[in-house]
Write a protein that holds these residues in place. Structure first.
Motif, PDB file in Angstrom:
ATOM      1  N   ASN A  95      -8.754 -10.914  -9.395  1.00 16.37           N
ATOM      2  CA  ASN A  95      -9.154  -9.507  -9.438  1.00 16.37           C
ATOM      3  C   ASN A  95     -10.280  -9.261  -8.444  1.00 16.37           C
ATOM      4  OD1 ASN A  95      -7.302  -9.205 -11.499  1.00 16.37           O
ATOM      5  ND2 ASN A  95      -8.830  -9.440 -13.117  1.00 16.37           N
ATOM      6  N   GLY A  96     -10.284  -8.053  -7.854  1.00 15.39           N
ATOM      7  CA  GLY A  96     -11.305  -7.740  -6.875  1.00 15.39           C
ATOM      8  C   GLY A  96     -11.122  -8.503  -5.572  1.00 15.39           C
ATOM      9  N   LEU A  97      -9.886  -8.823  -5.232  1.00 14.77           N
ATOM     10  CA  LEU A  97      -9.577  -9.589  -4.023  1.00 14.77           C
ATOM     11  C   LEU A  97      -9.460  -8.651  -2.821  1.00 14.77           C
ATOM     12  CD1 LEU A  97      -8.571 -12.231  -2.594  1.00 14.77           C
ATOM     13  CD2 LEU A  97      -6.265 -11.539  -3.290  1.00 14.77           C
ATOM     14  N   LYS A  98     -10.084  -9.043  -1.718  1.00 15.30           N
ATOM     15  CA  LYS A  98      -9.969  -8.285  -0.467  1.00 15.30           C
ATOM     16  C   LYS A  98      -9.550  -9.264   0.630  1.00 15.30           C
ATOM     17  CE  LYS A  98     -13.506  -4.871  -1.728  1.00 15.30           C
ATOM     18  NZ  LYS A  98     -13.719  -5.402  -3.095  1.00 15.30           N
ATOM     19  N   VAL A  99      -8.292  -9.155   1.052  1.00 16.35           N
ATOM     20  CA  VAL A  99      -7.785  -9.990   2.138  1.00 16.35           C
ATOM     21  C   VAL A  99      -7.791  -9.134   3.393  1.00 16.35           C
ATOM     22  CG1 VAL A  99      -5.902 -11.447   2.960  1.00 16.35           C
ATOM     23  CG2 VAL A  99      -6.321 -11.230   0.500  1.00 16.35           C
ATOM     24  N   ALA A 100      -8.563  -9.552   4.411  1.00 20.70           N
ATOM     25  CA  ALA A 100      -8.743  -8.705   5.583  1.00 20.70           C
ATOM     26  C   ALA A 100      -8.659  -9.508   6.865  1.00 20.70           C
ATOM     27  CB  ALA A 100     -10.095  -7.991   5.509  1.00 20.70           C
ATOM     28  N   GLY A 101      -8.244  -8.800   7.940  1.00 19.11           N
ATOM     29  CA  GLY A 101      -8.131  -9.398   9.255  1.00 19.11           C
ATOM     30  C   GLY A 101      -9.413  -9.274  10.044  1.00 19.11           C
ATOM     31  N   PRO A 102      -9.265  -9.242  11.386  1.00 26.37           N
ATOM     32  CA  PRO A 102      -8.077  -8.852  12.162  1.00 26.37           C
ATOM     33  C   PRO A 102      -7.159  -9.986  12.600  1.00 26.37           C
ATOM     34  CG  PRO A 102      -9.956  -9.014  13.614  1.00 26.37           C
ATOM     35  CD  PRO A 102     -10.458  -9.399  12.246  1.00 26.37           C
ATOM     36  N   GLY A 103      -7.068 -11.039  11.841  1.00 27.53           N
ATOM     37  CA  GLY A 103      -6.284 -12.192  12.246  1.00 27.53           C
ATOM     38  C   GLY A 103      -4.787 -12.024  12.039  1.00 27.53           C
ATOM     39  N   THR A 104      -4.059 -13.144  12.232  1.00 31.06           N
ATOM     40  CA  THR A 104      -2.600 -13.151  12.249  1.00 31.06           C
ATOM     41  C   THR A 104      -2.058 -14.161  11.241  1.00 31.06           C
ATOM     42  OG1 THR A 104      -2.556 -12.562  14.586  1.00 31.06           O
ATOM     43  CG2 THR A 104      -0.569 -13.573  13.697  1.00 31.06           C
ATOM     44  N   ILE A 105      -0.967 -13.785  10.564  1.00 30.85           N
ATOM     45  CA  ILE A 105      -0.229 -14.695   9.689  1.00 30.85           C
ATOM     46  C   ILE A 105       1.166 -14.836  10.274  1.00 30.85           C
ATOM     47  CG2 ILE A 105       0.741 -15.016   7.386  1.00 30.85           C
ATOM     48  CD1 ILE A 105      -1.668 -13.560   6.250  1.00 30.85           C
ATOM     49  N   ASN A 106       1.459 -16.014  10.796  1.00 33.36           N
ATOM     50  CA  ASN A 106       2.710 -16.255  11.520  1.00 33.36           C
ATOM     51  C   ASN A 106       3.609 -17.172  10.694  1.00 33.36           C
ATOM     52  OD1 ASN A 106       4.755 -16.952  13.297  1.00 33.36           O
ATOM     53  ND2 ASN A 106       3.406 -17.134  15.062  1.00 33.36           N
ATOM     54  N   GLY A 107       4.717 -16.616  10.185  1.00 35.32           N
ATOM     55  CA  GLY A 107       5.633 -17.372   9.334  1.00 35.32           C
ATOM     56  C   GLY A 107       6.554 -18.326  10.076  1.00 35.32           C
ATOM     57  N   ARG A 108       6.645 -18.196  11.402  1.00 38.23           N
ATOM     58  CA  ARG A 108       7.494 -19.072  12.235  1.00 38.23           C
ATOM     59  C   ARG A 108       8.856 -19.328  11.571  1.00 38.23           C
ATOM     60  NH1 ARG A 108       3.815 -23.672  15.077  1.00 38.23           N
ATOM     61  NH2 ARG A 108       3.537 -24.494  12.982  1.00 38.23           N
ATOM     62  N   GLY A 109       9.549 -18.236  11.300  1.00 35.29           N
ATOM     63  CA  GLY A 109      10.733 -18.300  10.448  1.00 35.29           C
ATOM     64  C   GLY A 109      12.041 -18.670  11.114  1.00 35.29           C
ATOM     65  N   LYS A 110      12.061 -18.951  12.419  1.00 34.64           N
ATOM     66  CA  LYS A 110      13.322 -19.103  13.137  1.00 34.64           C
ATOM     67  C   LYS A 110      14.226 -20.181  12.538  1.00 34.64           C
ATOM     68  CE  LYS A 110      15.291 -19.534  17.755  1.00 34.64           C
ATOM     69  NZ  LYS A 110      15.018 -19.657  19.213  1.00 34.64           N
ATOM     70  N   ARG A 111      13.661 -21.333  12.157  1.00 38.39           N
ATOM     71  CA  ARG A 111      14.508 -22.402  11.615  1.00 38.39           C
ATOM     72  C   ARG A 111      15.118 -22.006  10.271  1.00 38.39           C
ATOM     73  NH1 ARG A 111      11.891 -28.339  13.092  1.00 38.39           N
ATOM     74  NH2 ARG A 111      11.600 -27.930  15.319  1.00 38.39           N
ATOM     75  N   TRP A 112      14.388 -21.228   9.483  1.00 35.37           N
ATOM     76  CA  TRP A 112      14.952 -20.717   8.232  1.00 35.37           C
ATOM     77  C   TRP A 112      16.080 -19.734   8.530  1.00 35.37           C
ATOM     78  CZ3 TRP A 112      14.048 -22.460   3.403  1.00 35.37           C
ATOM     79  CH2 TRP A 112      12.892 -23.223   3.170  1.00 35.37           C
ATOM     80  N   TRP A 113      15.878 -18.861   9.504  1.00 35.06           N
ATOM     81  CA  TRP A 113      16.921 -17.895   9.856  1.00 35.06           C
ATOM     82  C   TRP A 113      18.187 -18.608  10.324  1.00 35.06           C
ATOM     83  CZ3 TRP A 113      13.200 -14.945  13.667  1.00 35.06           C
ATOM     84  CH2 TRP A 113      12.156 -14.375  12.933  1.00 35.06           C
ATOM     85  N   SER A 152       8.034 -13.738   9.483  1.00 41.68           N
ATOM     86  CA  SER A 152       8.157 -14.441   8.202  1.00 41.68           C
ATOM     87  C   SER A 152       9.570 -14.985   8.034  1.00 41.68           C
ATOM     88  CB  SER A 152       7.843 -13.492   7.046  1.00 41.68           C
ATOM     89  OG  SER A 152       7.948 -14.171   5.809  1.00 41.68           O
ATOM     90  N   SER A 153       9.697 -16.081   7.290  1.00 39.28           N
ATOM     91  CA  SER A 153      11.019 -16.659   7.039  1.00 39.28           C
ATOM     92  C   SER A 153      11.887 -15.721   6.219  1.00 39.28           C
ATOM     93  CB  SER A 153      10.863 -17.994   6.303  1.00 39.28           C
ATOM     94  OG  SER A 153      10.063 -18.871   7.046  1.00 39.28           O
ATOM     95  N   GLN A 154      11.252 -14.983   5.293  1.00 40.46           N
ATOM     96  CA  GLN A 154      11.953 -13.962   4.520  1.00 40.46           C
ATOM     97  C   GLN A 154      11.020 -12.770   4.444  1.00 40.46           C
ATOM     98  OE1 GLN A 154      14.947 -15.590   1.938  1.00 40.46           O
ATOM     99  NE2 GLN A 154      14.523 -14.097   0.345  1.00 40.46           N
ATOM    100  N   ALA A 155      10.767 -12.191   3.284  1.00 39.76           N
ATOM    101  CA  ALA A 155       9.871 -11.028   3.219  1.00 39.76           C
ATOM    102  C   ALA A 155       8.476 -11.398   3.729  1.00 39.76           C
ATOM    103  CB  ALA A 155       9.791 -10.509   1.792  1.00 39.76           C
ATOM    104  N   HIS A 156       7.782 -10.406   4.279  1.00 43.14           N
ATOM    105  CA  HIS A 156       6.437 -10.663   4.793  1.00 43.14           C
ATOM    106  C   HIS A 156       5.375 -10.552   3.700  1.00 43.14           C
ATOM    107  CE1 HIS A 156       8.610 -10.067   8.569  1.00 43.14           C
ATOM    108  NE2 HIS A 156       7.605 -10.673   9.162  1.00 43.14           N
TER     109      HIS A 156
END
Length: 380
Positions: A95-113, A152-156
């Protein structure tokens, strides 16, 4: 305020060494801090992180998870061996969580696709599940902002079992032909705000699942993707509860759908109190669509006595072009018709010069006012 840097807990940058344990150690220190506000910092570097869950509850009233650098998922699906294949990064019970950037989250999903059963059904060992980049589970009074999600490999982003979540200023990018890469999916949650977000993906830009209430979505740019969708709902014959959804100020370009509600025939329950307004659409296949007749064999659904009741739904201020002949498609159930459908100030024309667009309605009841083009076919 107490501050914790993942580098102080053994994190190694460069993107080649797994940092899951270092991140968890930094998280545990942040979460257990006696300070009223506690901050975890991921600096401006590249970090490989294997599947990880950041668990609460935390002692601090406010937890800041600041991503300045880049988080990289493992390239190979082998990293998920003996783990939940549907999850990469997750926050649970915070509770009270704040997830903030300005960074990047890269799922590198190509092998899953490349091993997706959806696109490679004859591939031996194909997979029907793949990791969601970020899950926010059973959290209250929290926010997610200023982050760039890639491939993302599936949903982001998945919001599930939450109350009081605000999402703003996200950039979500995946190829239009990537399988099931929804931008944001909301499930079993209430009091969610999403605004000022740009999404291009291979599935719904924003999708709304079951047991949902009080959702406000605005200032969204969507494309490529499947548009803004409620559903699909009721696939297992369950009782559906979705109400008070407001989606406004949306721009869609080249998407499969504009505003969509889709339910399975075997479902029960209701979708009600939905407002779609101020949509600008450019070359969208199904600008306005309700489909109450979803079944396993599309287009060959037998009439069933069941259905999810869709009522009190408005489409207001829709402007732009349709890439198909049917711009308004209201395919409702004979047994459980759509009621209280309201169309106002809708002006849709063909994306193809010289062609016209039409409406198609089945068991849809409501009213139209102001200029509505193509001519509405709802029953009054």
């Amino acid at each position: 305020m107490a501050t914790f840097n993942v580098l102080d807990y053994g994190a190694v940058s460069g993107g080649h060494i797994d940092n899951a344990l270092a991140f968890l150690d930094a998280w545990n220190a942040t979460c257990s801090s006696e300070a009223e506000n506690s901050t975890l910092i991921i600096p401006r570097r590249r970090f490989l992180v294997n599947p990880t869950t950041f668990n609460g509850p935390c002692k601090a009233q406010s937890i800041n998870f600041v991503i300045l650098g880049r988080l990289l998922a493992p390239k190979s699906p082998e990293a998920w061996k003996d783990l939940d294949p549907g999850q990469w990064l997750a926050f649970h019970g915070v509770n009270g969580l704040k997830v903030a950037g300005p960074g990047t989250i890269n799922g590198r999903g190509k092998r899953w696709w490349n091993q997706s059963c959806r696109y490679h059904p004859k591939l031996e060992g194909c997979t029907s599940r793949a990791p969601t980049a970020l899950k926010v589970l059973s959290c209250k009074k929290s926010c997610l902002r200023d982050i760039h999600f890639i491939n993302s490999s599936q949903a982001h982003v998945l919001i599930e079992g939450c109350d009081g979540i605000k999402i703003e200023n996200l950039m979500i990018e995946a190829p239009g032909n990537s399988p099931n890469t929804d931008g944001i999916h909301i499930q079993s949650s209430q009091n969610v705000i999403i605004n000022n977000t740009i999404i291009g993906s291979g599935d719904d830009c924003i999708s709304i699942g079951d047991h949902i209430s009080n959702i406000a979505i605005s200032y969204i740019k969507c494309g490529p993707g499947h548009g803004i969708s409620i559903g699909s709902l009721g696939k297992s014959g369950n009782v559906v509860h979705v109400e008070n959804i407001h989606v406004s100020k949306v721009t869609l370009q080249g998407t499969t759908n504009g505003a969509r509600i889709k339910t399975w025939q075997v479902g029960r329950g209701s979708v009600r109190g939905v407002r779609f307004e101020d949509f600008f659409l450019e070359s969208v296949k199904n600008p306005i669509i309700i489909d109450q007749n979803y079944c396993e064999v599309r287009g060959a659904c037998e009439e069933l006595p069941t259905g999810v009741h869709i009522s009190d739904v408005s489409f207001k201020n829709f402007y732009g072009t349709s890439s198909t002949n049917i711009a308004i498609n209201l395919n409702c159930s004979h047994s459980v018709p759509c009621t209280g459908i309201f169309l106002k100030s809708v002006y849709l024309r063909s994306a193809i010069v010289g062609q016209n667009v039409t409406s198609s309605c089945r068991n849809a009841y409501g009213i139209a006012s102001g200029l509505v083009r193509p001519s509405p076919c709802i029953q009054f």
